[in-house]
Motif scaffolding. Structure first.
Motif, PDB file in Angstrom:
ATOM      1  N   LEU A 256      54.995  -6.783  92.317  1.00  0.00           N
ATOM      2  CA  LEU A 256      56.006  -6.667  91.260  1.00  0.00           C
ATOM      3  C   LEU A 256      57.007  -5.570  91.630  1.00  0.00           C
ATOM      4  O   LEU A 256      56.665  -4.627  92.338  1.00  0.00           O
ATOM      5  N   CYS A 257      58.234  -5.689  91.141  1.00  0.00           N
ATOM      6  CA  CYS A 257      59.273  -4.718  91.469  1.00  0.00           C
ATOM      7  C   CYS A 257      58.875  -3.304  91.014  1.00  0.00           C
ATOM      8  O   CYS A 257      58.093  -3.144  90.083  1.00  0.00           O
ATOM      9  N   ALA A 258      59.469  -2.310  91.642  1.00  0.00           N
ATOM     10  CA  ALA A 258      59.294  -0.940  91.173  1.00  0.00           C
ATOM     11  C   ALA A 258      59.831  -0.849  89.749  1.00  0.00           C
ATOM     12  O   ALA A 258      60.916  -1.346  89.458  1.00  0.00           O
ATOM     13  N   GLY A 259      59.050  -0.259  88.855  1.00  0.00           N
ATOM     14  CA  GLY A 259      59.504  -0.073  87.478  1.00  0.00           C
ATOM     15  C   GLY A 259      59.287  -1.277  86.587  1.00  0.00           C
ATOM     16  O   GLY A 259      59.830  -1.347  85.484  1.00  0.00           O
ATOM     17  N   CYS A 260      58.473  -2.246  87.027  1.00  0.00           N
ATOM     18  CA  CYS A 260      58.249  -3.467  86.237  1.00  0.00           C
ATOM     19  C   CYS A 260      57.439  -3.178  84.977  1.00  0.00           C
ATOM     20  O   CYS A 260      56.449  -2.446  85.017  1.00  0.00           O
ATOM     21  N   GLY A 261      57.854  -3.785  83.866  1.00  0.00           N
ATOM     22  CA  GLY A 261      57.139  -3.574  82.606  1.00  0.00           C
ATOM     23  C   GLY A 261      55.897  -4.444  82.474  1.00  0.00           C
ATOM     24  O   GLY A 261      54.983  -4.119  81.725  1.00  0.00           O
ATOM     25  N   ALA A 262      55.847  -5.562  83.217  1.00  0.00           N
ATOM     26  CA  ALA A 262      54.754  -6.519  83.045  1.00  0.00           C
ATOM     27  C   ALA A 262      53.399  -5.923  83.408  1.00  0.00           C
ATOM     28  O   ALA A 262      52.427  -6.063  82.662  1.00  0.00           O
ATOM     29  N   SER A 263      53.336  -5.215  84.553  1.00  0.00           N
ATOM     30  CA  SER A 263      52.032  -4.683  84.958  1.00  0.00           C
ATOM     31  C   SER A 263      51.602  -3.539  84.047  1.00  0.00           C
ATOM     32  O   SER A 263      50.407  -3.323  83.837  1.00  0.00           O
ATOM     33  N   ILE A 264      52.574  -2.812  83.489  1.00  0.00           N
ATOM     34  CA  ILE A 264      52.223  -1.751  82.530  1.00  0.00           C
ATOM     35  C   ILE A 264      51.574  -2.409  81.310  1.00  0.00           C
ATOM     36  O   ILE A 264      50.549  -1.949  80.800  1.00  0.00           O
ATOM     37  N   ALA A 265      52.174  -3.514  80.865  1.00  0.00           N
ATOM     38  CA  ALA A 265      51.636  -4.236  79.703  1.00  0.00           C
ATOM     39  C   ALA A 265      50.214  -4.711  79.996  1.00  0.00           C
ATOM     40  O   ALA A 265      49.306  -4.533  79.169  1.00  0.00           O
ATOM     41  N   VAL A 266      49.998  -5.287  81.172  1.00  0.00           N
ATOM     42  CA  VAL A 266      48.669  -5.799  81.517  1.00  0.00           C
ATOM     43  C   VAL A 266      47.643  -4.663  81.540  1.00  0.00           C
ATOM     44  O   VAL A 266      46.555  -4.777  80.975  1.00  0.00           O
ATOM     45  N   ARG A 267      48.012  -3.547  82.183  1.00  0.00           N
ATOM     46  CA  ARG A 267      47.067  -2.420  82.270  1.00  0.00           C
ATOM     47  C   ARG A 267      46.689  -1.926  80.881  1.00  0.00           C
ATOM     48  O   ARG A 267      45.521  -1.670  80.594  1.00  0.00           O
ATOM     49  N   GLN A 268      47.695  -1.796  80.003  1.00  0.00           N
ATOM     50  CA  GLN A 268      47.407  -1.264  78.664  1.00  0.00           C
ATOM     51  C   GLN A 268      46.580  -2.264  77.839  1.00  0.00           C
ATOM     52  O   GLN A 268      45.691  -1.869  77.103  1.00  0.00           O
ATOM     53  N   VAL A 269      46.886  -3.550  77.980  1.00  0.00           N
ATOM     54  CA  VAL A 269      46.124  -4.559  77.233  1.00  0.00           C
ATOM     55  C   VAL A 269      44.667  -4.554  77.686  1.00  0.00           C
ATOM     56  O   VAL A 269      43.741  -4.559  76.866  1.00  0.00           O
ATOM     57  N   LEU A 270      44.452  -4.499  79.011  1.00  0.00           N
ATOM     58  CA  LEU A 270      43.075  -4.550  79.516  1.00  0.00           C
ATOM     59  C   LEU A 270      42.276  -3.303  79.130  1.00  0.00           C
ATOM     60  O   LEU A 270      41.048  -3.353  79.062  1.00  0.00           O
ATOM     61  N   LEU A 271      42.973  -2.197  78.848  1.00  0.00           N
ATOM     62  CA  LEU A 271      42.274  -0.993  78.391  1.00  0.00           C
ATOM     63  C   LEU A 271      41.655  -1.202  77.010  1.00  0.00           C
ATOM     64  O   LEU A 271      40.762  -0.460  76.599  1.00  0.00           O
ATOM     65  N   GLY A 272      42.143  -2.209  76.304  1.00  0.00           N
ATOM     66  CA  GLY A 272      41.615  -2.487  74.968  1.00  0.00           C
ATOM     67  C   GLY A 272      40.353  -3.331  74.985  1.00  0.00           C
ATOM     68  O   GLY A 272      39.740  -3.564  73.955  1.00  0.00           O
ATOM     69  N   ALA A 273      39.970  -3.820  76.160  1.00  0.00           N
ATOM     70  CA  ALA A 273      38.806  -4.706  76.246  1.00  0.00           C
ATOM     71  C   ALA A 273      37.543  -3.898  76.506  1.00  0.00           C
ATOM     72  O   ALA A 273      37.539  -2.983  77.315  1.00  0.00           O
ATOM     73  N   ASN A 274      36.470  -4.249  75.801  1.00  0.00           N
ATOM     74  CA  ASN A 274      35.204  -3.535  75.999  1.00  0.00           C
ATOM     75  C   ASN A 274      34.116  -4.413  76.595  1.00  0.00           C
ATOM     76  O   ASN A 274      33.006  -3.966  76.834  1.00  0.00           O
ATOM     77  N   ASP A 275      34.436  -5.698  76.823  1.00  0.00           N
ATOM     78  CA  ASP A 275      33.477  -6.602  77.455  1.00  0.00           C
ATOM     79  C   ASP A 275      34.096  -7.125  78.743  1.00  0.00           C
ATOM     80  O   ASP A 275      35.241  -6.846  79.049  1.00  0.00           O
ATOM     81  N   GLN A 276      33.325  -7.917  79.468  1.00  0.00           N
ATOM     82  CA  GLN A 276      33.853  -8.606  80.646  1.00  0.00           C
ATOM     83  C   GLN A 276      35.032  -9.496  80.217  1.00  0.00           C
ATOM     84  O   GLN A 276      34.937 -10.207  79.226  1.00  0.00           O
ATOM     85  N   VAL A 277      36.134  -9.433  80.943  1.00  0.00           N
ATOM     86  CA  VAL A 277      37.303 -10.225  80.591  1.00  0.00           C
ATOM     87  C   VAL A 277      37.591 -11.242  81.689  1.00  0.00           C
ATOM     88  O   VAL A 277      37.473 -10.947  82.874  1.00  0.00           O
TER      89      VAL A 277
END
Lengths: 102, 307
Positions: free
Chosen positions: B20-41
């Motif tokens: 992904l490009c430098a400064g992309c918002g998509a991977s930030i969104a994915v990282r933050q969303v996955l931090l909300g998971a407490n089980d295997q995703v």
């Protein structure tokens, strides 16, 4: 699972797993995107308050946190976007042109 | 909810080395969303920047099982994975608790994948759908989508002498999905990580379908400097362009209530795709953009019971 893809560009079709599976999760880490960088981030330990907002805002998972403390930049993968420097509330991260003097 | 320090102890589920490009918002969104998971995703993604850049064969940036599918069916694919999991669980072949998440950009969600998303929500699968909204088809070269804001210049709605960018207003997908009366629907932004991780946690914990619409700017398509990705998402919230709210079991709740909204020009001005709106003679377009924000904001406040 370790899956050796070092010479993948020379593979014949027989070597590819069926269904175009990728047999090792997270192996993108072998690919270094650090070379894309034109500006390099630097960290000032004295200014840092360990708020970790840079870590949660990094698009390239390139801020390494150990034991809840800021540890290092992953320069192999950091693309130098500068988001960390911008979001830092105490200016503990600054950007410097790559290849210039530190 | 966990503090940021506690969150930092969680394993990193998306590695660096994706393209992904430098400064992309998509991977930030994915990282933050996955931090909300407490089980295997288990994750899937509609075709788009996120998919092609995180899984260029034979590489994958995902440390969790990831399934490739086409543009229009990421919700259908993940709903199928969830159904297969349930079948295996009934037969005693799987015991581990698993959660399922489908990602899609705005093109794959607002437009192309809308039918499969609507179907999956209606069938009541236990899954989370996350739309990372950057307001155009960025992967194929910035074509307008149903999410592109009014006045934005894209390659299929260019700004020229005759047309000043996209002539239509964007559609409100979050409300469309809320109308499916599913357990949890929310709108979030990568600039408000605490709010986003909390919403992701709620979305993963409900039984049944949940939907998150996440603001994820694209420096390339928005013509903004790489480093302001988080800042511009914050401004999108402060101007009312991207209100933060959630609908939990039919209860509407506004999560961010500024005393006064910043003018929409604060959001438009830093972006090259809106540059033409600031030329002399185009003041009425800025007024139109502001009027639409004001209308939607007062409607939303009413809906959430806020004065």
């Amino acid at each position: 699972m370790k899956w050796n893809i070092k010479d993948a560009e020379h593979w014949s079709w027989k070597k590819y797993p069926e269904g175009a599976l990728i047999l090792e999760g997270g192996n993108a880490a072998y690919y270094k995107t650090g070379g894309w960088r034109t500006d390099k981030p630097a960290w000032d330990e004295e200014k840092c308050t360990q708020c970790l907002i840079c870590w949660i805002s990094c698009p390239d998972s390139s801020i390494i946190v150990k034991d809840e403390k800021w540890d290092s930049f992953d320069y192999d993968h950091c693309k130098g976007c500068g988001i960390c420097a911008k979001v830092c509330p105490v200016d503990a991260i600054s950007m410097h042109p790559e290849g210039g003097e530190e | 909810m966990a503090t940021i320090k506690e969150l930092s102890r969680k394993p990193e589920l998306l590695t660096g080395g994706h393209r992904l490009c430098a400064g992309c918002g998509a991977s930030i969104a994915v990282r933050q969303v996955l931090l909300g998971a407490n089980d295997q995703v288990i994750a899937g993604s509609a075709t788009g920047c996120l998919e092609v850049s995180t899984t260029p064969y034979p590489f994958s940036a995902w440390k969790i099982p990831f399934i490739h599918n086409a543009f229009e069916n990421s919700a259908a694919t993940i709903s199928g994975v969830e159904a297969a999991y349930n079948a295996l669980k009934r037969r005693g072949k799987i015991e581990k608790k698993m959660k399922f998440v489908a990602f899609g950009g705005d093109g794959g969600t607002y437009d192309i994948g809308l039918q499969s998303l609507s179907g999956a929500m209606e069938r009541g699968h236990d899954m989370v759908y996350v739309c990372y909204d950057n307001g155009a088809y960025m992967n194929t070269g910035i074509q307008r989508s149903g999410s592109t804001p009014f006045g934005a210049a894209t390659t299929t709605s260019p700004a020229g002498k005759v047309r000043p960018g996209k002539p239509q207003q964007r559609k409100d997908l979050t409300q469309i999905i809320a109308a499916h009366n599913i357990p949890y629907v929310a709108q979030a932004s990568i600039s408000h990580w605490k709010d986003l991780v909390k919403k992701a946690e709620k979305a993963f914990s409900v039984e049944g379908p949940a939907f998150l619409n996440v603001m994820a700017p694209c420096p390339r398509g928005w013509r903004t400097p790489n480093e302001i990705t988080i800042e511009i998402s914050k401004i999108s919230v402060q101007t009312g362009f991207w209100p933060l709210y959630e609908v939990e079991d039919g209860e509407w709740k506004l999560n961010f209530k500024p005393k006064e909204l910043k003018p929409i020009t604060d959001f438009l001005k830093p972006q090259g795709r809106f540059r033409h709106l600031f030329k002399p003679g185009n003041e009425h377009l800025l007024e139109t953009a502001q009027a639409e924000i004001d209308k939607n904001w007062s409607w939303l406040k009413k809906r959430c019971g806020v004065e």
